[in-house]
Scaffold this motif. Structure first.
Motif, PDB file in Angstrom:
ATOM      1  N   ASP A 100      34.834 -76.240  64.027  1.00  7.20           N
ATOM      2  CA  ASP A 100      33.443 -75.910  64.344  1.00  7.20           C
ATOM      3  C   ASP A 100      32.792 -76.980  65.220  1.00  7.20           C
ATOM      4  N   HIS A 140      25.158 -72.996  67.867  1.00 14.33           N
ATOM      5  CA  HIS A 140      25.290 -74.342  68.449  1.00 14.33           C
ATOM      6  C   HIS A 140      24.243 -74.673  69.510  1.00 14.33           C
ATOM      7  N   THR A 165      36.516 -66.478  74.127  1.00 18.22           N
ATOM      8  CA  THR A 165      35.841 -65.651  73.134  1.00 18.22           C
ATOM      9  C   THR A 165      35.266 -64.428  73.819  1.00 18.22           C
ATOM     10  N   LEU A 222      28.013 -67.688  68.778  1.00 16.41           N
ATOM     11  CA  LEU A 222      28.226 -69.139  68.805  1.00 16.41           C
ATOM     12  C   LEU A 222      27.034 -69.861  69.435  1.00 16.41           C
ATOM     13  N   ILE A 266      34.131 -76.512  68.689  1.00 16.28           N
ATOM     14  CA  ILE A 266      33.493 -75.332  69.293  1.00 16.28           C
ATOM     15  C   ILE A 266      32.121 -75.721  69.842  1.00 16.28           C
TER      16      ILE A 266
END
Length: 447
Positions: free
Chosen positions: A13, A293, A281, A289, A16
């Motif tokens: 994570d 983020h 992705t 995401l 990412i």
């Protein structure tokens, strides 16, 4: 073990988050086309997310080219879907009402069949008449409300095909966001030919990505994009985050049907060739995401719509290119005639060399598609084997193509054609010569 087999370890994570914050975010053509499949508010939400990372956006030249080639077809598909909904309100509801009235009339006749008293018969018939009148009033009112609502939905949430052709607001928004310096360099003819040969070698060997497209006329598109990603990464100091809705197994690794990341081979090749971390992705995954983020706030229903759109797009049938050799008239036994395109499939792949006769419905459909006789056209073949002309390939026109005009006389008997309502209430072109029907049937059997 991780340092030896790093490609088998997807990002955690925190990593990412680093991709979202620092990577070059490369967009595939299908991601740009997905903007045509969502409503106006959802489209703005996705564009806002892309704007947040606009300084790091990049689109491979091949992906940009595929977007330009396919955007009109996707816009036409969305308009067609809304037209189908509108036809339910305008035609199918009328059919339901007609059936209900007929059934009630039959029930009334059955109810009074054994009744001899005129006063009782009259009272029964009056109740059925009142029921029919009430039903007609309610359904007519609701039908009008449905038509108005569906029209409003189409106006506010769908890009009209004519607008897409002449002043596409989605393309204008993308042009503002993806400036020329954020698009891959166009390869010269020699470079492109070299890349295509290399891509075909990979496809034959089933090296990802792109080998699942082996049956296409030109199967090299995914590989060409991958080569551009590698070249861009070699010249960059940033990791690559590739956003693509192409969810085939030659691109994504799946476990029990669930996408878990890019194919291991792609991570390994990017690390070996460009010395850069790589992740990919889907658009719905990217937006989710970004919410986590980058602290964007795209609603979950928008993300769900993006996901459904991706799944449906990946279920669609194949597309081929063909030459529109002619537009001929299909003569029907009731005298009506409809135009149909005679298309010769090009290339050396699926159905190559075959001639297909594909309905074009009416002159308005031909005008909306913008096709000319002689055009190279894109044809969709769905999973049921049905054919549909999506539109012309404009960049290969020679200037020798010609417009289609509806014949003024019946092709079978030379009787002047008349315009009258079809059984569905639409304008139709018809041969009024009652003696012509047998000749039409015989001529079509001979053809």
């Amino acid at each position: 073990m991780k340092s030896v087999l790093a490609e088998w370890y997807g990002p955690n994570d925190e990593e990412i988050g680093e991709f979202l914050a620092n990577a070059t975010i490369a967009l595939d053509a299908n991601v740009l086309l997905a903007l045509y499949r969502v409503n106006d508010a959802q489209r703005k939400q996705v564009l806002d997310v892309l704007t947040r990372v606009s300084s790091r956006l990049w689109v491979p030249h091949q992906a940009a080219l595929e977007y330009q080639r396919n955007r009109l077809g996707v816009a036409a598909d969305q308009q067609k879907a809304h037209d189908a909904v509108a036809s339910i309100a305008s035609e199918r509801v009328t059919e339901v009402l007609s059936t209900a009235v007929t059934t009630l009339t039959e029930l009334c006749a059955e109810a009074v069949g054994e009744v001899r008293d005129r006063e009782i018969r009259s009272a029964i018939e009056e109740q059925f008449t009142m029921t029919v009148s009430s039903l007609e009033a309610v359904l007519t009112e609701r039908q009008l409300a449905m038509q108005n609502k569906f029209h409003e939905l189409r106006r506010t949430h769908t890009i009209d095909f004519a607008d897409a052709r002449n002043a596409d607001p989605i393309r204008a928004a993308l042009d503002a966001l993806i400036t020329d310096d954020r698009v891959g360099e166009k390869p010269d003819a020699e470079t492109l030919e070299t890349r295509k040969k290399k891509a075909q070698t990979r496809i034959d060997a089933k090296i990802p990505p792109g080998y699942k497209d082996a049956n296409k006329d030109d199967a090299t598109g995914d590989c060409l994009i991958w080569f551009e990603l590698l070249d861009h990464a070699r010249k960059s100091t940033r990791p690559i985050l590739f956003v693509t809705d192409d969810a085939k197994e030659d691109s994504y690794q799946r476990v029990r049907g669930q996408i878990v990341g890019p194919r291991v081979e792609l991570r390994a090749e990017m690390a070996n060739e460009a010395k850069q971390p790589y992740h990919q992705t889907t658009l719905d995954g990217f937006v989710r995401l970004a919410n986590r983020h980058l602290k964007t706030a795209v609603p979950e229903d928008t993300i769900a719509t993006l996901e459904r759109s991706r799944v449906e797009a990946n279920r669609a049938g194949r597309e081929v290119r063909g030459r529109l050799r002619d537009i001929r008239m299909i003569m029907h036994p009731d005298g009506f005639m409809t135009p149909a395109g005679l298309v010769e499939v090009l290339g050396d792949g699926y159905r190559s060399g075959e001639s297909l006769l594909i309905s074009l419905t009416n002159p308005a459909t031909i005008a909306a598609l913008g096709v000319l006789i002689g055009d190279v056209v894109v044809v969709r073949i769905d999973k049921e084997g049905m054919y549909e002309i999506l539109g012309p390939v404009l960049d290969v026109r020679t200037g020798e193509e010609r417009e289609f005009t509806m014949p003024e006389r019946c092709p079978a008997c030379e009787t002047p054609v008349v315009v009258s309502a079809t059984p569905k209430g639409r304008p139709g072109w018809r041969c009024p010569n009652e003696e012509c029907a047998p000749k039409r049937q015989r001529d079509q059997l001979e053809d």
